[in-house]
Write a protein that holds these residues in place. Structure first.
Motif, short mmCIF file in Angstrom:
data_model
loop_
_atom_site.label_atom_id
_atom_site.label_comp_id
_atom_site.label_asym_id
_atom_site.label_seq_id
_atom_site.Cartn_x
_atom_site.Cartn_y
_atom_site.Cartn_z
N SER A 130 0.77 -0.94 -0.02
CA SER A 130 0.01 0.08 0.14
C SER A 130 0.78 1.34 0.03
O SER A 130 2.20 1.22 0.08
CB SER A 130 -0.90 -0.02 1.29
OG SER A 130 -0.08 0.24 2.37
N GLY A 131 0.34 2.47 -0.09
CA GLY A 131 0.88 3.67 0.31
C GLY A 131 1.11 3.63 1.58
O GLY A 131 1.09 3.06 2.45
N ILE A 140 -9.13 3.70 8.32
CA ILE A 140 -8.79 3.28 6.83
C ILE A 140 -10.17 3.33 5.92
O ILE A 140 -9.92 3.01 4.51
CB ILE A 140 -8.05 2.18 6.71
CG1 ILE A 140 -8.82 0.95 7.21
CG2 ILE A 140 -6.65 2.36 7.21
CD1 ILE A 140 -8.18 -0.64 6.85
N LYS A 205 3.50 0.83 5.90
CA LYS A 205 2.72 0.23 4.71
C LYS A 205 2.20 -1.32 5.07
O LYS A 205 2.89 -1.83 5.88
CB LYS A 205 3.79 0.20 3.64
CG LYS A 205 4.13 1.46 3.10
CD LYS A 205 5.07 1.40 1.89
CE LYS A 205 5.44 2.60 1.12
NZ LYS A 205 6.30 2.23 -0.11
N GLU A 224 -16.96 0.45 -0.94
CA GLU A 224 -16.85 1.45 0.07
C GLU A 224 -18.17 1.76 0.75
O GLU A 224 -19.11 1.95 -0.02
CB GLU A 224 -16.30 2.79 -0.25
CG GLU A 224 -14.66 2.58 -0.61
CD GLU A 224 -14.05 3.90 -0.84
OE1 GLU A 224 -13.01 4.06 -0.37
OE2 GLU A 224 -14.61 4.86 -1.54
N GLY A 230 -12.14 5.27 2.19
CA GLY A 230 -10.92 5.24 2.42
C GLY A 230 -10.37 3.90 1.84
O GLY A 230 -9.23 3.46 1.44
N SER A 233 -8.03 3.09 -1.27
CA SER A 233 -6.66 2.90 -1.60
C SER A 233 -5.98 1.53 -1.45
O SER A 233 -4.72 1.41 -1.57
CB SER A 233 -6.13 3.86 -0.17
OG SER A 233 -6.42 3.26 1.14
N PHE A 234 -7.03 0.35 -1.45
CA PHE A 234 -6.44 -0.81 -1.02
C PHE A 234 -6.81 -1.52 -2.54
O PHE A 234 -6.78 -2.81 -2.69
CB PHE A 234 -6.91 -1.53 -0.13
CG PHE A 234 -6.26 -1.08 1.28
CD1 PHE A 234 -5.01 -1.27 1.63
CD2 PHE A 234 -7.22 -0.24 1.88
CE1 PHE A 234 -4.66 -0.62 2.82
CE2 PHE A 234 -6.55 0.17 3.12
CZ PHE A 234 -5.36 0.13 3.50
N ASN A 235 -7.50 -1.03 -3.51
CA ASN A 235 -7.89 -1.37 -4.85
C ASN A 235 -6.78 -1.88 -5.55
O ASN A 235 -5.45 -1.15 -5.87
CB ASN A 235 -8.65 -0.47 -5.79
CG ASN A 235 -10.07 -0.53 -5.24
OD1 ASN A 235 -10.65 -1.49 -5.22
ND2 ASN A 235 -10.69 0.61 -5.43
N THR A 240 -8.70 0.14 -11.00
CA THR A 240 -7.50 0.99 -10.20
C THR A 240 -6.60 0.13 -9.47
O THR A 240 -6.93 -0.89 -8.93
CB THR A 240 -8.68 1.73 -9.26
OG1 THR A 240 -9.68 2.34 -9.74
CG2 THR A 240 -7.76 2.68 -8.30
N SER A 242 -4.43 0.76 -6.77
CA SER A 242 -3.79 1.88 -5.84
C SER A 242 -2.58 0.99 -5.06
O SER A 242 -1.69 1.87 -4.49
CB SER A 242 -4.48 2.24 -4.79
OG SER A 242 -5.76 2.90 -5.42
#
Length: 687
Positions: A130-131, A140, A205, A224, A230, A233-235, A240, A242
């Protein structure tokens, strides 16, 4: 034999009577206490001795039944080793020193042979990260993360789902709404995906690692919860991504005897039957040569151990039910019919033919194991064709079949998967009158053509598989190049549903290129097998999908030896009370008839017989209980003898007391009369 609780005396009725007469005649008085003791002993001693002797015998029999139990138990243990198929299928292997692989398991079922193995590539797992997150506990977002398995192309922009693998969905809510919560939820999901948190400076991370293998790479799609965003961001999907791929998934590549193979992980279990090994390194030059050979020594030792155990059993039991030469006396169970019957049953079983076996190898004698005149067994180790050595060297498969349970069928579509204590060994004719089938649903013809672009439309539906209702499924925005790709995606999403996967239900979806229709088929057989579309959006009509119930599967039906059997799914069960009762038969589609054969094997039959003797409600326990009750009865009888003796003593004491009173009275009268006679005599003399 010693007698407890009884005074020892040498008195006899004749001696006691003479003493009484002598005492009465002496005129010197009677020792009544001594006479009472002697008379009581004479009355009590025979019955007491008889009961004490009986009690001692009963207690000895209880003890000796314990010894008989132990002898049976040791014999059962020796026979048990002969009932284990691994005893006769034992293998040994030779492996050179190598850093490429290591043997982890060698099963008895391993195939004998020589194998050369080359390791060209070891498997590795895909990992994505992840980021950055400033805190492990910061929120999250909430919603769900759907995880599926498949393979990404080299550019990591096209994902091909593997429809044979079931993914799953995890839920993020107030209870796990953090990086730590997400990590723990993933690790507890039993999907085979592992997550960890990696610190990078002051940031954190999430590192997600899938199972090893090229087709075990992951696709993650977030849904979501409005107002708690939030999770996007785990796609990591075609739309997508991420997350960032850190390592791609790879299959292990190896060659076995020149044949190229690939496996998804480095623990190889299905390349050589019964042999498992782990891959550690690859090499372009080294070849590992593995030899697997049959090891008959374990089976031979088990047979010899049983013969020795049986001869020991005969010797030990013989001392209990016959004559013990060491003690020069008969055993306490010599006249116990049940004890002798148990030993005889074992001897008879040893000489009986094993039911359900064809051919000539169905008795101990056929293996070159003879019964001597004294009942003991002797192994013929000569070089004769009828010897034990010849049987082991030339007919080992038949030797194994004599001892180990065996089921067979002359039709590969009919197999026996289970048997019970009620199943009678033998051959049975099976006739299938109704084929088993699976629940199916065939959609309508496709309206759209391929490639199918889902952009701008809503393709969603709900389904029920084998009575299990799934949650609503929505197809993503993407382009399906072929019907096969669409079918694979539908199959993966249905099987990944939480309720479906929890029930271990599975559906297969194929696209029939001839009819241009999607076909849904349950993996299970029988009347409870079904698939239904319970709701569908209007756009699903493009795929020919609308609300429909489909067709339920059918249960197999048939007869066993002409008697109607019970069918459930693709399992056929013979009628209760029939000889074949307890034989479970798996019937594959297409089977019409066949003959099955079942042999319980010597070891299973023999240990079953002994177990009936030894179990908690078995024959030996029942006899021990009976003997214990007899001991208690003897103790009660001894108490009654004591009670009667006390009453007899009291009666004698009363009688002697009365007698002494009479004697004293007579003596007093005699004294008076003597005095009177003297007075009269003196008076007469005076006159």
């Amino acid at each position: 034999m010693a007698t407890s609780g009884v005074s020892s005396t040498s008195s006899t009725p004749t001696n006691t009577g003479a003493t009484i007469i002598s005492s009465l005649g002496s005129g010197s008085g009677i020792d009544t206490a001594s006479l009472v003791d002697k008379l009581v002993d004479v009355n009590k001693l025979p019955e007491t001795n008889r009961l004490n002797t009986k009690q001692t015998l009963l207690q000895t029999q209880i003890s000796d039944f314990g010894l008989l139990r132990s002898a049976f138990s040791k014999l059962e243990t020796a026979a048990g080793a002969l009932g284990n198929a691994d005893t006769f299928n034992a293998k040994s292997t030779s492996v050179p020193n190598t850093t490429l692989l290591g043997i982890t398991k060698l099963d008895a079922k391993a195939s004998v042979g020589e194998y050369s193995i080359n390791v060209d590539q070891i498997a590795q797992a895909q990992s994505v990260s992840s980021g950055n997150f400033s805190s492990q506990t910061a929120t999250i977002g909430k919603g769900t993360l759907a995880i599926r398995f498949g393979s990404w192309n080299n550019a990591v922009d096209t994902f091909t789902v593997d429809s044979t693998k079931n993914g799953g969905t995890i839920t993020i809510d107030d209870s796990n709404n953090s990086l730590v919560g997400l990590r723990d939820t993933i690790n507890k999901s039993n999907l085979g995906v592992k997550a960890s948190i990696v610190a990078e400076g002051s940031n954190f991370k999430l590192l997600v690692t899938g199972p090893s293998g090229a087709s075990n790479e992951v696709e993650i799609t977030a849904t979501e919860t409005p107002g708690a965003l939030g999770l996007a961001s785990f796609n990591f999907n075609q739309t997508t991504r991420s997350l960032t791929q850190q390592q791609e998934g790879k299959d292990a590549l190896l060659r076995v005897n020149g044949m190229s193979l690939s496996r998804s992980n480095n623990h190889i279990t299905d390349v050589i039957d019964g042999l498992e090994f782990d891959l550690f390194n690859k090499s372009t030059t080294e070849t590992v040569n593995i030899g697997v050979t049959a090891d008959k020594t374990i089976a031979e030792k088990a047979i010899r151990d049983f013969v020795s155990a049986y001869n020991t059993f005969l010797a030990d039991s013989g001392k209990l039910i016959g004559f013990d030469k060491e003690k020069n006396e008969y055993g306490s169970l010599r006249q116990d019919p049940m004890a002798k019957n148990l030993v005889q049953q074992v001897r008879s079983q040893l000489n009986a033919a094993v039911g359900g076996l064809g051919g000539s190898f169905n008795t101990f004698a056929s293996l070159g194991i003879r019964t001597e005149l004294d009942g003991t067994l002797k192994i013929d180790d000569s070089t004769a064709t009828t010897s034990f050595r010849s049987a082991m060297d030339k007919n080992f498969e038949s030797v194994r079949d004599l001892f180990v349970p065996k089921t067979s069928s002359d039709n590969a579509q009919i197999s026996v998967t289970k048997y019970t204590d009620k199943s009678v060994p033998g051959s049975y004719n099976v006739v299938i009158t109704a084929q088993p089938s699976k629940g199916q649903l065939t959609a309508g013809a496709m309206v759209s053509t391929f490639p199918l672009d889902t952009t701008g439309k809503t393709y969603s539906f709900t389904a029920a598989l084998d009575g299990i209702a799934a949650s609503s499924i929505t197809l993503p925005t993407k382009t399906y190049a072929t019907g096969a790709e669409l079918a694979a995606d539908l199959q993966s999403r249905i099987n990944a549903d939480a309720a479906i996967s929890a029930a271990k239900a599975v559906v297969s979806v194929v696209f029939n290129t001839t009819t241009q229709k999607l076909e849904f088929t349950s993996a299970s057989y029988g009347s409870s097998s079904k698939f239904a579309i319970t709701a569908a959006s209007a756009d699903m009509a493009d795929m020919g999908i609308s609300v429909a119930t489909g067709t339920s599967g059918t249960d197999v039906a048939g007869t066993v030896d002409g008697v109607a059997a019970f069918g459930y799914g693709n399992v056929l069960l013979p009628a209760l009370g029939s000889k074949a009762e307890g034989l479970n038969m798996q019937i594959n589609a297409g089977a019409t008839s066949g003959k099955i054969t079942f042999s319980r094997g010597f070891a299973t039959t023999f240990t079953g017989l002994i177990d009936n003797f030894l179990k908690t409600n078995g024959l030996i326990k029942t006899r021990e209980t009976s003997l214990t009750k007899d001991v208690d009865k003897v103790k009660t009888d001894l108490t009654a003898v004591d009670r009667r003796s006390k009453s007899y003593r009291a009666r004698l004491q009363s009688q002697f007391s009365a007698m002494e009173s009479i004697v004293r009275s007579l003596k007093s009268t005699g004294t008076f009369l003597t005095g009177a006679f003297k007075a009269l005599s003196a008076s007469s003399n005076d006159s």
